[in-house]
Design a protein around this motif. Structure first.
Motif, PDB file in Angstrom:
ATOM      1  N   ASP A  51       0.819  -1.215   0.000  1.00 41.78           N
ATOM      2  CA  ASP A  51       0.000   0.000   0.000  1.00 41.78           C
ATOM      3  C   ASP A  51       0.858   1.273   0.000  1.00 41.78           C
ATOM      4  O   ASP A  51       0.483   2.298  -0.563  1.00 41.78           O
ATOM      5  CB  ASP A  51      -0.907  -0.022   1.236  1.00 41.78           C
ATOM      6  N   LYS A  59      -4.785   4.600  -4.227  1.00 42.02           N
ATOM      7  CA  LYS A  59      -5.403   4.033  -3.025  1.00 42.02           C
ATOM      8  C   LYS A  59      -6.906   4.315  -3.010  1.00 42.02           C
ATOM      9  O   LYS A  59      -7.707   3.452  -2.621  1.00 42.02           O
ATOM     10  CB  LYS A  59      -4.763   4.634  -1.772  1.00 42.02           C
ATOM     11  N   ASN A  63      -9.856   1.494  -2.845  1.00 45.33           N
ATOM     12  CA  ASN A  63     -10.851   1.459  -1.777  1.00 45.33           C
ATOM     13  C   ASN A  63     -12.268   1.549  -2.325  1.00 45.33           C
ATOM     14  O   ASN A  63     -13.177   0.868  -1.838  1.00 45.33           O
ATOM     15  CB  ASN A  63     -10.597   2.607  -0.796  1.00 45.33           C
ATOM     16  N   ARG A  66     -13.075  -1.803  -4.002  1.00 43.69           N
ATOM     17  CA  ARG A  66     -13.222  -2.842  -2.977  1.00 43.69           C
ATOM     18  C   ARG A  66     -14.586  -2.741  -2.285  1.00 43.69           C
ATOM     19  O   ARG A  66     -15.267  -3.750  -2.091  1.00 43.69           O
ATOM     20  CB  ARG A  66     -12.093  -2.723  -1.946  1.00 43.69           C
ATOM     21  N   GLU A  67     -14.978  -1.544  -1.930  1.00 45.11           N
ATOM     22  CA  GLU A  67     -16.262  -1.353  -1.255  1.00 45.11           C
ATOM     23  C   GLU A  67     -17.420  -1.790  -2.140  1.00 45.11           C
ATOM     24  O   GLU A  67     -18.350  -2.467  -1.686  1.00 45.11           O
ATOM     25  CB  GLU A  67     -16.426   0.110  -0.854  1.00 45.11           C
ATOM     26  N   GLU A 123      -8.710  -5.718  -7.607  1.00 42.74           N
ATOM     27  CA  GLU A 123      -9.742  -5.608  -6.568  1.00 42.74           C
ATOM     28  C   GLU A 123     -11.061  -6.224  -7.024  1.00 42.74           C
ATOM     29  O   GLU A 123     -11.782  -6.827  -6.227  1.00 42.74           O
ATOM     30  CB  GLU A 123      -9.946  -4.148  -6.177  1.00 42.74           C
TER      31      GLU A 123
END
Length: 438
Positions: A51, A59, A63, A66-67, A123
C-alpha cells in the motif's frame, strides 16, 4: 400444446420423494461454523505493506472498487456463477466507479495510471474474476483499440458511452481454427462500394452475446493484412450465441460469432489496424491488466482462508492453530507478495516507456502459474468446503483456469519471452525435409 390439470401436477409430485422439492438449506444454516463469501472477508494479504507504494489517487480507486465489490457483487456472485448468467443489474454500479477506459484520456474516460487500472482489476478479481474479465474485455481490449487505432470521429462517437458502461463492447480476434496462432485468422473483409463485407467466424468472445459494439478483426482480401472493424450488434448477417458448459468464468458470457455477408460502412473501419502487429499495441497493455487478475484472485482466496481457518474448529482447536495449515497460509502469502511486486514493476516499466513484450508475457505467465499453486493450497485448506462456490475457493480455482489460457497460454507467453532473450523464434515446429520411403 398439452394442458395439464392441477390434479395431474399434484399426482406427479406425490409420486416423487419428498426431498425432491425441498429447497436447500442456506449455507449459513447448513454450516454455521464458518462465514460464507457472500459476506466477504477483510483484506489481509498486504503483508509487505505494498500500500505504501501507491499514490493517494490509486489508493482511493482501490478502496472505492473494494467497497463496491464487497457490498454489491459478493452477495450474489455464487448464485449467478451457478446459473452461468450475467447480473446485468450491477453494470450501473460498475459504471459509477469510473474505471472503464482505464488509461485513456479524454472522451469521458478516466485517464488513470496503468497502476491504478491494474489495482482496480485486481480488486474486482479479488471478489469475482468474471466481473474483472467483463471489464477487461470491454475496457482494456475494445475501448483501448478504439482509442489507439480509431479516428477522432470514432472516438467521439463510441468512447463516452462505453466509459459509462451505458453501452458494452467486445473484442473478437480468436477463431475456432486459430487460438494461439491468431495471426493466421480466416475471417475476411472484402471492399465494396461504401464499405466492407465481413465473412467468417469467431469463438470464445467475452461479452459478445449482449455487446452493443463488436471490435472485429478480419483479413483484407486485397492486401492480405489484418484490419479492424466496428460492428453494431443489430447488423444483418451477424449472430452471437452463448458457449455453454464452461467450468470457469461462468458469469462471463463467451460466445460464438457468425458473420455472413455483414456490411460495415467505411466510417466504421479502424484505420490504425493495418497488420497483426497493430494489435500488439493493445495486447501490451491488456496483458499487464490480465497479469493482475490472478493477483486479485489469490488475494481473495487468502483472505477467505485466513477467516475460515480461524472460525472452523476440529479436534477442539481452530484450524488456524495447526502447523501444516500455518505453513500453507505462509506459502500462499509469500506467493502473493512476489506476484504483487512483479505486477507493480510491470506497471512502472510501462509508465516509463520501458516495458517490452517479453516482460509483459513473463509477468502474465509467471504470475498466473504462481496463482494456480496458491489457489490450490487454498482448496486444500478448506477441505470439503473447498469444493463449494459459497466459500469462494472452488469458484476461484475454476475461474483461474481460463485466465491461465487466455491472452496467450503459459507456453506461448513463455516463448514470447524466450524469443526476446535469445533472439530465436520457436513458435512453429521445424518441418521435416525427409520423405518417407515407400
Amino acid at each position: 400444446m398439452t394442458v395439464r390439470s392441477q390434479h395431474q401436477d399434484e399426482t406427479d409430485k406425490s409420486s416423487k420423494p419428498s426431498y425432491y422439492y425441498s429447497p436447500p438449506l442456506d449455507v449459513s444454516v447448513a454450516f454455521p461454523q464458518a462465514t460464507p463469501a457472500s459476506n466477504f472477508p477483510s483484506a489481509a494479504s498486504d503483508y509487505y505493506q505494498f500500500d505504501d507504494l501507491l499514490r493517494p489517487e490509486e489508493k482511493a480507486i482501490r478502496n472505492k472498487v473494494r467497497e463496491c465489490m464487497e457490498k454489491e457483487v459478493a452477495p450474489i456472485m455464487a448464485e449467478y456463477w451457478e446459473k452461468a448468467e450475467f447480473p446485468f443489474q450491477i453494470i450501473p454500479k460498475l459504471g459509477a466507479l469510473s474505471i472503464a477506459g482505464g488509461t485513456i484520456k479524454g472522451y469521458g474516460c478516466p485517464g488513470l495510471s496503468l497502476t491504478a487500472s491494474a489495482i482496480a482489476s485486481a480488486e474486482i478479481a479479488r471478489v469475482d474474476a468474471s466481473c474483472s474479465t467483463f471489464i477487461l474485455v470491454h475496457s482494456s481490449l475494445a475501448m483501448l483499440t478504439i482509442a489507439l487505432c480509431g479516428t477522432e470521429e470514432q472516438k467521439q462517437k463510441y468512447l463516452p458511452s462505453l466509459a459509462q458502461l451505458k453501452t458494452i463492447a467486445c473484442w473478437a480476434l480468436t477463431e475456432p481454427d486459430y487460438g494461439s496462432d491468431a495471426s493466421s485468422l480466416n475471417t475476411t473483409a472484402t471492399k465494396v462500394e461504401g464499405g466492407w463485407i465481413l465473412e467468417g467466424q469467431k469463438r470464445w468472445i467475452g461479452n459478445s452475446t449482449f455487446a452493443d459494439v463488436l471490435v472485429i478483426f478480419a483479413r483484407n482480401t486485397t492486401t492480405n493484412q489484418i484490419n479492424g472493424y466496428l460492428v453494431k450488434k443489430d447488423s444483418p448477417g451477424l449472430t452471437a450465441t452463448k458457449i455453454p458448459n464452461k467450468i470457469g468464468l461462468r458469469i462471463v458470457q463467451n460466445g460464438d460469432i457468425l458473420l455472413k455477408k455483414v456490411f460495415v460502412p467505411d466510417q466504421d473501419r479502424l484505420p490504425g489496424v493495418n497488420s497483426f502487429q497493430d494489435t500488439s499495441k493493445v495486447l501490451a497493455v491488456s496483458r499487464v491488466i490480465v497479469a493482475w487478475q490472478p493477483v486479485g484472485i489469490s488475494m481473495g482466496v487468502y483472505d477467505m482462508c485466513v477467516r475460515y481457518l480461524k472460525e472452523r474448529k476440529q479436534f477442539e482447536a481452530p484450524l488456524a492453530a495447526f502447523q501444516l495449515n500455518q505453513q500453507k497460509l505462509t506459502q500462499m502469502l509469500g506467493n502473493i507478495q512476489a506476484m504483487t511486486l512483479v505486477g507493480w514493476r510491470l506497471c512502472k516499466l510501462y509508465e516509463a516507456g520501458k516495458m517490452t513484450p517479453g516482460q509483459a508475457s513473463l509477468g502474465k505467465s509467471w504470475i498466473t502459474s504462481t496463482a494456480r499453486k496458491t489457489v490450490a493450497l487454498g482448496r486444500e485448506l478448506l477441505g470439503g468446503n473447498g469444493i463449494l462456490a459459497d466459500f469462494l475457493v472452488a469458484k476461484a480455482f475454476c475461474d483461474l483456469e481460463p485466465i491461465y489460457t487466455y491472452e496467450g497460454t503459459y507456453d506461448i507467453n513463455s516463448l514470447v519471452t524466450g524469443r526476446e532473450i535469445t533472439g530465436f523464434a520457436s513458435f512453429k515446429p521445424a518441418l521435416s525435409t525427409q520423405r518417407s520411403r515407400l
